[in-house]
Design an enzyme around this catalytic site. Structure first.
Site, PDB file in Angstrom:
ATOM      1  N   HIS A 258      10.121  -6.645 -25.215  1.00  0.00           N
ATOM      2  CA  HIS A 258      10.528  -7.770 -24.345  1.00  0.00           C
ATOM      3  C   HIS A 258      10.241  -7.462 -22.868  1.00  0.00           C
ATOM      4  CE1 HIS A 258      12.816  -9.212 -27.887  1.00  0.00           C
ATOM      5  NE2 HIS A 258      13.082  -7.922 -28.034  1.00  0.00           N
TER       6      HIS A 258
ATOM      7  N   SER B  19      -8.416  -9.161  -0.262  1.00  0.00           N
ATOM      8  CA  SER B  19      -8.112 -10.546   0.084  1.00  0.00           C
ATOM      9  C   SER B  19      -8.653 -10.815   1.470  1.00  0.00           C
ATOM     10  CB  SER B  19      -6.596 -10.746   0.056  1.00  0.00           C
ATOM     11  OG  SER B  19      -6.250 -11.838   0.875  1.00  0.00           O
TER      12      SER B  19
ATOM     13  N   LYS C 165      -4.039  -6.194   0.529  1.00  0.00           N
ATOM     14  CA  LYS C 165      -4.247  -6.486  -0.897  1.00  0.00           C
ATOM     15  C   LYS C 165      -5.401  -5.698  -1.521  1.00  0.00           C
ATOM     16  CE  LYS C 165      -2.565  -9.196  -3.255  1.00  0.00           C
ATOM     17  NZ  LYS C 165      -2.714 -10.652  -3.303  1.00  0.00           N
TER      18      LYS C 165
ATOM     19  N   GLU D  28      -8.347  -9.078 -14.518  1.00  0.00           N
ATOM     20  CA  GLU D  28      -7.942 -10.492 -14.423  1.00  0.00           C
ATOM     21  C   GLU D  28      -9.017 -11.414 -14.988  1.00  0.00           C
ATOM     22  OE1 GLU D  28      -5.418 -11.691 -10.715  1.00  0.00           O
ATOM     23  OE2 GLU D  28      -6.820 -10.135 -10.102  1.00  0.00           O
TER      24      GLU D  28
END
Ligand code: ARG
Length: 475
Positions: A172, A293, A299, A306
Site C-alpha cells: 500500500h 526545468s 529541478k 517518465e
C-alpha cells in the site's frame, strides 16, 4: 519509419487503371481513393522480407518446373538488385502501385521484362503479406529478446552489488517490512523473465509459412509448400489456407506481450520516479538520463522513466486497435487487415526504444544506502518480527499482534523505533520479552531471518542472483 528509402514516395496519380488488377476496370481509380487505399507509405518497411519471400517463391516454382532455371535466375537477380537499390535509397515508391508488394513486382518487370510477370504465379498478395509480416516480426522479436536480456543483465549485476543493502519494503506504499535492495531488483528481473518467455512463445507460434495459401483457397499449381517454408526458416507450412491469409493472432499476441512488458517497465519507472524524489532520495540517476526545468533552477527531472511510463499508453492502444481490427472479421482476407501494420510497427519501435533506454540507465543507478536504511528504520518495519518473537514465547499470534500494536503506538508517541526502546520499555507491553529481542528487532536481524528460497536475506539474494545469472546465460 527509420529506413532511408522511405522519403521517396511519389503520390502522382495514376492515369491508367492499375496494371496489376486493372483488366476488368473501365476507369482509373479515383486519386483520393488511390491514396486512401494505399499502404506503401508504411509497408515499404517490409521490403527486405517481401524480397526474401519472393526469392523463396521463385526458387520453389523452379523446383516444381513452373519456372525454368533461367527465368528463376533472372527473377532472383532482379529482386536482389531492387533490394540493394531500396537499401541505398535509390528506389522511388509509387502510391499508384498501392503497396510494397506491387511496387517491387512492377519494378521487377520494368527491369527484367515480361519474365517478371511470372513471379506472381501460384500466389496472392494475401499469402505474401501474411508471410512478410511473420518474417519481419520474427526478426524483430529476436532483437527485442536480446534487449530484454541486456536489461536483465544490468538488473542482476546491480542486485549482486546490493544483496545486503537494506531498504523498506512496501505494501500500500506504506512501510511494511525491511527488504534488501537486491531482492527488490530481482523482483523486476522475474517480471522480465516472464516477458522474455512470452516473446519466445509468440515467436514459436508465428513461425509457420503461409505461402501457398494464395488468395484464400490454395492454388492449382504443383507447389511444394514444405520447400518454401524451409527456405524462409519457418518450422512448417501453415495448415489451412483460409486461416493462413486471415490470421493476425500473432500480431495481437505480440502486442499483448509488448503491453505486459511495457506495464512492467511502467511499474519500474514509477518506482524510479518516486525514489529519485527529494522525499524518498533512495537513488541517484546520472544527469544524462534527466533534464532540467526552464523556470525552476533546482529541478532535475527523471524524464526517461517518465516517458517510458507514458509510452505504455500507446502500446496498450495498439493492442486494443488490433483486437478491434480483428473482431467479427469473416474469413478470409479482408482489406481491414492492412490496418494491422502501423500499430504493430509502433509497438515494436516503442518497445525497442524503451528497452534500450532502460538497459542503459539501470546499470547507472546509484543507491543512497543511508537514506534507504533510515527510511526502513523509521516505519516500525520490524513490528512483525516482534510479533513472531512473542509467538516464540508462547503468546498466540493475535494477542502478539495487539501487544506490538500498543508498542508501536508508544513508539510513535515518543518518536522512537522499536529497536531503540529499552528492554524495560518493551517489557511494559509483554513481560515475556528478554534481551535477545534486539536480535530480531534490528533491520539486519529481520532480513537475515528470511533466508529461505525466494526470501530477502542477503544469503538468499546472493544465491538467487547466481541462479538468475545462470538462467540468463543458458538461454
Ligand atoms: N497491402 C495489403 C495489406 O497490407 C496487401 C494485401 C492486399 N490484398 C488484396 N486482396 N487487396 O493487407
Amino acid at each position: 519509419m527509420t529506413d532511408s528509402q522511405d522519403k521517396k514516395t511519389t503520390s502522382a496519380p495514376t492515369t491508367a487503371a492499375n496494371q496489376a488488377w486493372g483488366g476488368r476496370f473501365d476507369e482509373p481509380v479515383d486519386d483520393f481513393v488511390a491514396r486512401f487505399t494505399a499502404s506503401v507509405q508504411f509497408d515499404q518497411r517490409l521490403y527486405r522480407e517481401d524480397i526474401q519471400g519472393s526469392i523463396a517463391h521463385a526458387q520453389m516454382l523452379c523446383e516444381v518446373d513452373v519456372l525454368s532455371a533461367e527465368e528463376r535466375d533472372q527473377i532472383v537477380a532482379g529482386l536482389e538488385h531492387i533490394g540493394e537499390d531500396i537499401g541505398a535509397g535509390n528506389f522511388t515508391w509509387s502510391i499508384a502501385r498501392e503497396d510494397v508488394h506491387m511496387n517491387i513486382e512492377a519494378a521487377l518487370t520494368e527491369r527484367i521484362g515480361s519474365v517478371g510477370k511470372k513471379l506472381h504465379t501460384g500466389r496472392s498478395r494475401n499469402d505474401q503479406v501474411a508471410t512478410d509480416i511473420r518474417l519481419w516480426l520474427r526478426h524483430q522479436i529476436d532483437d527485442l529478446t536480446t534487449l530484454v536480456g541486456l536489461l536483465q543483465r544490468g538488473i542482476i549485476d546491480l542486485a549482486g552489488r546490493h544483496n545486503d543493502t537494506i531498504m523498506p519494503g512496501f505494501t500500500h506504499l506504506q512501510t511494511a517490512q525491511p527488504v534488501t535492495f537486491g531482492h527488490h531488483l530481482l523482483a523486476w528481473n522475474e517480471m522480465l523473465e516472464r516477458d522474455y518467455s512470452r516473446l519466445i512463445d509468440c515467436r514459436e507460434r508465428l513461425n509457420q509459412c503461409p505461402l501457398g495459401a494464395a488468395a484464400l483457397a490454395g492454388t492449382t499449381y504443383p507447389i511444394d509448400r514444405q520447400s518454401s517454408a524451409e527456405k524462409l526458416g519457418f518450422a512448417k507450412p501453415s495448415e489451412n489456407s483460409l486461416d493462413s491469409v486471415s490470421d493476425r493472432d500473432f500480431a495481437i499476441e505480440f502486442c499483448a506481450a509488448a503491453s505486459i512488458l511495457m506495464t512492467h517497465l511502467s511499474r519500474i519507472s514509477e518506482e524510479l520516479i518516486l525514489w529519485t524524489s527529494a522525499q524518498f532520495n533512495f537513488i541517484y540517476l546520472p544527469d544524462r538520463f534527466c533534464t532540467g526545468s526552464s523556470i525552476m533552477p533546482q529541478k532535475k527531472n527523471p524524464d526517461v522513466p517518465e516517458l517510458v511510463r507514458g509510452k505504455t499508453g500507446r502500446v496498450n492502444g495498439n493492442l486494443i486497435a488490433l483486437l478491434t481490427l480483428m473482431k467479427s472479421q469473416p474469413l478470409a482476407y479482408n482489406k481491414d487487415n492492412q490496418e494491422d501494420k502501423e500499430p504493430l510497427f509502433d509497438s515494436v519501435d516503442t518497445l525497442a526504444d524503451c528497452l534500450r533506454a532502460f538497459a542503459d540507465m539501470v546499470p547507472a543507478i546509484v543507491a543512497n544506502k543511508d537514506a534507504m536504511y533510515s527510511a526502513a528504520k523509521a516505519g516500525f518495519s520490524t513490528a512483525t518480527d516482534l510479533a513472531d518473537y512473542l509467538v516464540g514465547r508462547g503468546i498466540a499470534f493475535r494477542d502478539a499482534h495487539e501487544i506490538v500494536g500498543k508498542s508501536v503506538a508508544y513508539g510513535i508517541d515518543k518518536a522512537i523505533d522499536l529497536s531503540d526502546m529499552s528492554l524495560a520499555e518493551l517489557r511494559q507491553f509483554a513481560p515475556e520479552i528478554d534481551a535477545d529481542v534486539f536480535d530480531v528487532l534490528t533491520l539486519e536481524g529481520s532480513v537475515a531471518a528470511r533466508s529461505h528460497h525466494g526470501g530477502t536475506a542477503p544469503s538468499a539474494v546472493a544465491a538467487a542472483t547466481l541462479r538468475a545469472l545462470a538462467r540468463l546465460e543458458n538461454r
